[in-house]
Write a protein that holds these residues in place. Structure first.
Motif, PDB file in Angstrom:
ATOM      1  N   PRO A 285       0.803  -1.160   0.125  1.00  0.00           N
ATOM      2  CA  PRO A 285      -0.129  -0.065  -0.033  1.00  0.00           C
ATOM      3  C   PRO A 285       0.864   1.231   0.116  1.00  0.00           C
ATOM      4  O   PRO A 285       1.884   1.512   0.612  1.00  0.00           O
ATOM      5  N   TYR A 286       0.534   2.124  -0.895  1.00  0.00           N
ATOM      6  CA  TYR A 286       1.504   3.278  -0.901  1.00  0.00           C
ATOM      7  C   TYR A 286       0.561   4.685  -1.411  1.00  0.00           C
ATOM      8  O   TYR A 286      -0.659   4.527  -2.033  1.00  0.00           O
ATOM      9  N   ARG A 287       1.253   5.717  -1.257  1.00  0.00           N
ATOM     10  CA  ARG A 287       0.625   6.968  -1.696  1.00  0.00           C
ATOM     11  C   ARG A 287       1.770   7.696  -2.548  1.00  0.00           C
ATOM     12  O   ARG A 287       2.821   7.610  -2.418  1.00  0.00           O
ATOM     13  N   VAL A 288       1.487   8.597  -3.459  1.00  0.00           N
ATOM     14  CA  VAL A 288       2.352   9.466  -4.306  1.00  0.00           C
ATOM     15  C   VAL A 288       1.980  10.808  -3.672  1.00  0.00           C
ATOM     16  O   VAL A 288       0.696  11.195  -3.666  1.00  0.00           O
ATOM     17  N   ILE A 289       2.988  11.638  -3.628  1.00  0.00           N
ATOM     18  CA  ILE A 289       2.904  12.846  -3.076  1.00  0.00           C
ATOM     19  C   ILE A 289       3.804  13.942  -3.930  1.00  0.00           C
ATOM     20  O   ILE A 289       4.868  13.416  -4.813  1.00  0.00           O
ATOM     21  N   ASP A 290       3.351  15.161  -4.138  1.00  0.00           N
ATOM     22  CA  ASP A 290       3.941  16.036  -5.184  1.00  0.00           C
ATOM     23  C   ASP A 290       4.804  16.852  -3.705  1.00  0.00           C
ATOM     24  O   ASP A 290       4.159  17.411  -2.969  1.00  0.00           O
ATOM     25  N   THR A 291       5.974  16.930  -3.769  1.00  0.00           N
ATOM     26  CA  THR A 291       7.072  17.334  -2.754  1.00  0.00           C
ATOM     27  C   THR A 291       6.941  18.943  -2.901  1.00  0.00           C
ATOM     28  O   THR A 291       7.021  19.424  -4.058  1.00  0.00           O
TER      29      THR A 291
END
Length: 423
Positions: A315-321
């Motif tokens: 399970p993972y999430r994608v972030i815009d740093t």
């Protein structure tokens, strides 16, 4: 390095970029002033040199009576030209020093600091509800010790804190991850490479790693070499001072290397286990592309990282740093963060950065188009690293302490389905 001409002609985006990063906005004006000083001093030098050449040519034509005065003028101009050249060189060096302090111009990154990232989406299976299963999850180190696959005690005995041994199935699990990443990269046209892990100051500085976080890097003063914290550095340096031919598409490489980080600024953070360590292995993608294709290439690298995460079922999430959390070379960065059940948080496992032309300008990596040379764009992205084992162990653990091997990795482990605790 930034495009000085673009900054001079339209400085406001650069001020906005610095503002978004929480960096020194006044640096823009100091660079403009230094650039004006450089151009003025260069113009003075070239004007004096042209006059010197004219006077020097006139010596032979001067009459005997005029010649002493002409020679005196030539000597005077020679001295002034030497002074002007020194002044021009000094002004150029001052400008270069200021320009190298300037981080890349951000492109679409949210403003703010470390906590101001934007969550783009959640992917993979939902995090397990261990409470509903009647299970208190063990952390990766407790699991690794029970499975006899991670040994930090002896790592500390031999090397000091934040070192470790991977044993048996632990070593093989890491190798499976790296080999799966290799296969993924090759199937998408990346050239696999084992890269040097020691580089010169010119290459380390050229990639942008000798700025604010230089204290994170191991340095060998006797050899004047740096240990790399990612094969991105060696892959960027691979084409330094070269002209590329990208008419048939991007050049794409995958570097397989051991990486070294001092973690000087990480006191008290993730000191247990193998989350934040001084040595680890990593498979890193690296692309050289036309600048106008960089955004699309960035999405391509992110998609490949997500394919790898799907392979191991995390399970993972994608972030815009956020801009203030970007490295100096990155114009934009996306991270994938896997769920860490024992800490009830998301942990970075991949990162992909669009460095636009920033590194290429510093390293003189160009392409020839329309009869002129211009800098290319460079991008990088993590395809697998030792840290992934942390998330795999914690998310795949069973009530008896065993760990289920993700299906996507079983072919790389001889079909092994479960790693059992040592009796």
């Amino acid at each position: 390095m930034i495009d000085l001409r673009a900054l001079r002609e339209n400085p406001e985006p650069y001020r906005a970029s610095q503002r978004a990063r929480g960096a020194d906005v006044a640096l823009v004006d100091r660079i403009i002033e230094a650039d004006e000083a450089r151009r003025t001093s260069l113009q003075d030098f070239e004007s004096l040199r042209a006059e010197q050449k004219t006077v020097s040519r006139s010596v032979g034509k001067a009459s005997p009576g005029e010649r002493p005065a002409v020679l005196a003028r030539a000597r005077e101009l020679a001295a002034r030209v030497k002074e002007a050249e020194s002044a021009a060189d000094g002004a150029a060096a001052a400008l270069d020093e200021l320009a190298r302090q300037f981080a890349n111009l951000i492109e679409g990154a949210p403003a703010g600091g470390e906590e101001d990232y934007v969550v783009l989406r959640h992917e993979g299976p939902s995090p397990r509800d261990f409470a509903a299963e009647g299970l208190t999850p063990a952390d990766h180190l407790a699991l690794g010790e029970a499975l006899d696959i991670i040994d930090t005690r002896r790592g500390a005995k031999v090397c000091g804190a934040r070192f470790y041994y991977l044993k048996g199935w632990g070593m093989r699990l890491e190798l499976a991850l790296m080999t799966a990443a290799l296969d993924k990269a090759v199937s998408h046209g990346f050239v696999p490479m084992t890269t040097p892990t020691l580089v010169t100051p010119q290459i380390m500085g050229g990639t942008g790693f000798l700025g604010a976080h230089a204290d994170e890097i191991y340095y060998l003063p006797a050899d004047d070499l740096y240990l790399t914290g990612t094969s991105e550095v060696a892959l960027a340096g691979y084409r330094a001072d070269e002209i590329l031919d990208l008419t048939d598409g991007p050049e794409r490489y995958m570097g397989w290397s051991t990486c070294y980080r001092r973690e000087a600024g990480a006191a008290g953070k993730d000191t247990r286990g193998i989350i934040r360590v001084h040595q680890f292995n990593k498979a890193e993608m690296f692309s050289y592309v036309h600048p106008e294709d960089a955004v699309a290439e960035h999405q391509r690298l992110l998609a490949l990282e997500e394919e790898m995460l799907a392979l191991v079922g995390l399970p993972y999430r994608v972030i815009d740093t956020a801009a203030g959390d970007l490295g100096s070379s990155a114009a934009r960065k996306f991270d994938c963060e896997a769920w860490l059940p024992t800490q009830n948080r998301w942990m970075e496992v991949t990162s992909t950065s669009n460095c636009t032309t920033y590194q290429a300008r510093r390293l003189a990596i160009r392409e020839r188009r329309d009869g002129r040379t211009s800098p290319v764009a460079t991008l990088n992205g993590t395809l697998a690293t030792t840290r992934w084992m942390v998330a795999i162990l914690e998310n795949q653990q069973q009530g008896d302490g065993a760990v289920v091997v993700p299906e996507g990795l079983r072919p790389y482990l001889g079909g092994l389905e479960v790693i059992e605790p040592v009796a």
